[in-house]
Design an enzyme around this catalytic site. Structure first.
Site, PDB file in Angstrom:
ATOM      1  N   GLU A 284       0.861  -1.195   0.000  1.00 35.38           N
ATOM      2  CA  GLU A 284       0.000   0.000   0.000  1.00 35.38           C
ATOM      3  C   GLU A 284       0.889   1.233   0.000  1.00 35.38           C
ATOM      4  O   GLU A 284       1.012   1.932   0.991  1.00 35.38           O
ATOM      5  CB  GLU A 284      -0.925   0.038   1.230  1.00 35.38           C
ATOM      6  CG  GLU A 284      -1.961   1.160   1.158  1.00 35.38           C
ATOM      7  CD  GLU A 284      -2.594   1.476   2.503  1.00 35.38           C
ATOM      8  OE1 GLU A 284      -2.712   2.674   2.831  1.00 35.38           O
ATOM      9  OE2 GLU A 284      -2.970   0.542   3.229  1.00 35.38           O
TER      10      GLU A 284
ATOM     11  N   ASP B 278       2.767   1.895   3.874  1.00 33.91           N
ATOM     12  CA  ASP B 278       1.999   3.132   3.727  1.00 33.91           C
ATOM     13  C   ASP B 278       2.954   4.305   3.479  1.00 33.91           C
ATOM     14  O   ASP B 278       2.799   5.389   4.033  1.00 33.91           O
ATOM     15  CB  ASP B 278       1.100   3.405   4.927  1.00 33.91           C
ATOM     16  CG  ASP B 278      -0.082   4.320   4.583  1.00 33.91           C
ATOM     17  OD1 ASP B 278      -0.175   4.750   3.415  1.00 33.91           O
ATOM     18  OD2 ASP B 278      -0.898   4.603   5.472  1.00 33.91           O
TER      19      ASP B 278
ATOM     20  N   HIS C 262      -9.605   1.611   0.623  1.00 39.00           N
ATOM     21  CA  HIS C 262      -8.721   2.540   1.327  1.00 39.00           C
ATOM     22  C   HIS C 262      -9.545   3.720   1.840  1.00 39.00           C
ATOM     23  O   HIS C 262     -10.571   4.067   1.258  1.00 39.00           O
ATOM     24  CB  HIS C 262      -7.638   3.028   0.354  1.00 39.00           C
ATOM     25  CG  HIS C 262      -6.597   3.901   0.956  1.00 39.00           C
ATOM     26  ND1 HIS C 262      -6.740   5.269   1.065  1.00 39.00           N
ATOM     27  CD2 HIS C 262      -5.383   3.606   1.479  1.00 39.00           C
ATOM     28  CE1 HIS C 262      -5.656   5.776   1.627  1.00 39.00           C
ATOM     29  NE2 HIS C 262      -4.827   4.788   1.899  1.00 39.00           N
TER      30      HIS C 262
END
Length: 396
Positions: free
Chosen positions: A83, A359, A238
């Protein structure tokens, strides 16, 4: 117990209730005296009291010597982060205005934006410095969800997906990608999904929560789920930087609206809409991926199941909620660098359904990779979390 303590996690054999009580007593006593492990139980780790996923592998780190063996192998461990955000300057007209409204210190925002706009120099250097082999790139928030005009969303989706595919082609061993979809026009979204996967080679879809207040359990999105199932690719749900609505409970506490709590609450609820709305009954081969340790849903499985008998019969789906979390949902570690949370998630949904994520650039790659490498798992299961599950699920 702190996250960096060594753990031993095993699946104990069935035992009489009296023996189980005795072992819990010993474990509690050991915890009080500072011991980490007693009788195969993890003292002070309530996450492991949850029911384990049937058939799931729960790994063992036996001692400090085992942990040192992991350390020796960590340099060779392939790491795939799933991600990892990027942006395309100018692709979303509203982007600059929305960025200015973000309630984050200016110096932090500017560093994020600098790294989001970069796809080679800063990003590859960060990956090399921290031993990350592959980033699976996804378009950052704000994304297509803020676009009102469906035709504009279709054009933006094609531009972003083409840009991403070109970046992946330039570094095929370092990057993979999730497509964006113009869900404002579900029929066009199906066409773009097919193009993105079959022509551009992208590995799935990442979408930022709601479609201008609409949710993906609604009937107009069923053709998209059918195509996701047919293509065998996942949809990564998300958070969205612009909420669908405003919750009175957040008034006066802007810190609660975003990643601290609001995003988890809204995305987790969206995922539950998909489950209770029968999406995975209609499309049993479809899958959903949730970041932030599954938006904490793995830790709610017992509660969800215990309340399910109270659901009116006409609103029930084919299985208990936990079934879908163990069979249609994948969990990533993005933004949650806690061994206790990792142990709980793996114990709940199974080690084959948990994927590593950083992230980037919103979280520290160094901290995330250290969290991964020091996780209390044997090398085989650590490898599944680090790369094996992503390789399998995304076809890397």
């Amino acid at each position: 117990m702190s996250d960096d303590r060594l753990f031993q996690v095993v699946t104990p054999p069935a035992e009489p209730a009296a023996e189980a009580t005795r072992r819990r007593f010993i474990a509690a006593a050991a915890a009080a005296s500072g011991a980490a492990v007693v009788g195969g139980l993890v003292a002070g780790s309530p996450a492991l009291a949850a029911e384990a996923a049937p058939g799931s592998r729960v790994s063992t780190t036996v001692s400090g010597s085992q942990d040192r063996r992991n350390t020796k192998k960590e340099k060779k461990m392939r790491i795939v982060a799933v991600e990892e955000a990027f942006s395309v300057p100018g692709a979303i007209r509203q982007e600059a205005a929305i960025r200015q409204r973000m309630d984050v210190p200016e110096e932090i925002k500017q560093e994020w934006f600098r790294r989001l706009d970069d796809l080679t120099e800063l990003r590859l250097a960060d990956m090399d410095a921290n031993g990350v082999d592959v980033q699976v790139l996804s378009y950052s928030t704000p994304g297509l969800e803020v676009i009102e005009d469906p035709a504009e969303a279709v054009a933006a989706a094609r531009r972003i997906n083409d840009y991403l595919a070109k970046a992946v082609a330039g570094h095929p061993n370092r990057f993979a990608g999730f497509a964006v979809l113009p869900l404002q026009d579900p029929k066009a979204a199906v066409v773009e999904l097919r193009r993105a996967v079959q022509e551009l080679g992208l590995k799935g879809v990442l979408y930022n929560d709601h479609v201008r207040g609409h949710y993906l359990d609604e009937p107009q999105f069923r053709p998209v789920w059918a195509e996701l199932e047919r293509l065998g690719v996942t949809l990564y749900l998300h958070p969205a930087v612009i909420p669908a609505d405003n919750w009175h409970v957040f008034d006066g506490y802007s810190v609660l609206v975003g990643p601290t709590w609001g995003w988890t609450a809204t995305v987790g609820a969206h995922a539950l809409r998909l489950i209770y709305g029968g999406v995975f009954d209609e499309f049993p081969g479809a899958s959903l991926t949730l970041g932030h340790m599954g938006e904490l849903l793995p830790f709610q499985m017992a509660r969800l199941d215990s309340r399910y008998p109270h659901v009116p019969a006409e609103q029930r789906v084919q299985h208990l909620p936990s079934y879908y979390l163990r069979n249609n949902v994948y969990v990533t570690t993005s933004g949650v660098m806690s061994h206790a949370a990792l142990l709980g998630a793996v114990h709940a949904v199974g080690v084959d359904r948990v994927l590593f994520s950083i992230d980037y650039p919103f979280e520290s790659s160094a901290e995330a990779v250290e969290f991964l490498r020091t996780a209390p798992y044997a090398p085989a299961d650590l490898g599944r979390i680090a790369h094996g599950n992503a390789d399998r699920v995304l076809g890397l």
